[in-house]
Enzyme design. Structure first.
Site, short mmCIF file in Angstrom:
data_model
loop_
_atom_site.label_atom_id
_atom_site.label_comp_id
_atom_site.label_asym_id
_atom_site.label_seq_id
_atom_site.Cartn_x
_atom_site.Cartn_y
_atom_site.Cartn_z
CG HIS A 81 13.77 6.58 -11.85
ND1 HIS A 81 14.32 7.42 -12.79
CD2 HIS A 81 12.87 5.81 -12.51
CE1 HIS A 81 13.79 7.16 -13.97
NE2 HIS A 81 12.90 6.20 -13.83
CG MET A 129 19.17 14.50 -10.25
SD MET A 129 19.73 16.17 -10.62
CE MET A 129 18.65 17.13 -9.58
CG ASP A 144 17.38 26.72 9.86
OD1 ASP A 144 16.67 27.76 9.93
OD2 ASP A 144 17.20 25.72 10.57
#
Length: 174
Positions: A81, A129, A144
């Site tokens: 959500h 999450m 990176d």
């Protein structure tokens, strides 16, 4: 089709994926804390701590990336959500290091940077999450920014440490 008796909430009675209906759930203060780390060569950790990486302030950029990722979790995880987050805090700990924060590594040893994300909201569903996504993106950003020096870095031990709030109450990962 047969009716699913799965305890997985993201599947309906027919076993089809769906977004869980949280309309009837109470809005409560919810907190989740996640953590992970990236293991690297000593020279890579030294560059990060000294601020000498070619791409700039590695941990500063990773912190912003993590905050952005927490806010965008529902765009990345299909059944999450969209949430109005009230707080996202990102902490990094480099190890091993001495009291001045400078890498104190012995030849052949590896170093690592741990990332802890604390995410909060007041709403009908949790922020686990969002915290996990923040940690993963922070660590991927470090990778990176430092891959030119160390392509062998390993992201590891990403996990939910704790969550509080909601009907299920608190969870603390042992």
């Amino acid at each position: 089709m047969t009716t699913s008796s799965s305890p997985l909430t993201h599947f309906d009675g027919q076993g089809q994926a769906h977004m869980v209906d949280v309309a009837a759930k109470a809005a409560t203060h919810r907190i989740a804390v996640a953590q992970g780390r990236i293991v690297m060569m000593p020279v890579t950790l030294a560059l990060i701590l000294a601020g000498n990486a070619k791409k700039g302030d590695v941990l500063g950029v990773a912190r912003i990336a993590a905050i952005m990722a927490a806010k965008k979790t529902s765009d990345l995880i299909p059944l999450c959500h969209p949430l109005a987050l009230t707080r996202v805090a990102i902490e990094f700990v480099a190890s091993p290091e001495d009291s001045a924060g400078v890498a104190s590594l012995i030849d052949g040893e590896t170093g690592h940077v741990s990332c802890t994300a604390t995410v909060e909201t007041v709403g009908p569903t949790g922020v686990e999450m969002e915290a996990l996504t923040a940690v993963n993106i922070a660590l991927l950003t470090i990778y990176d920014m430092c891959k030119a020096v160390d392509r062998g870095m390993t992201i590891t031990e990403v996990k939910l440490l704790e969550k509080h709030g909601g009907k299920s109450g608190s969870f603390v990962n042992p």
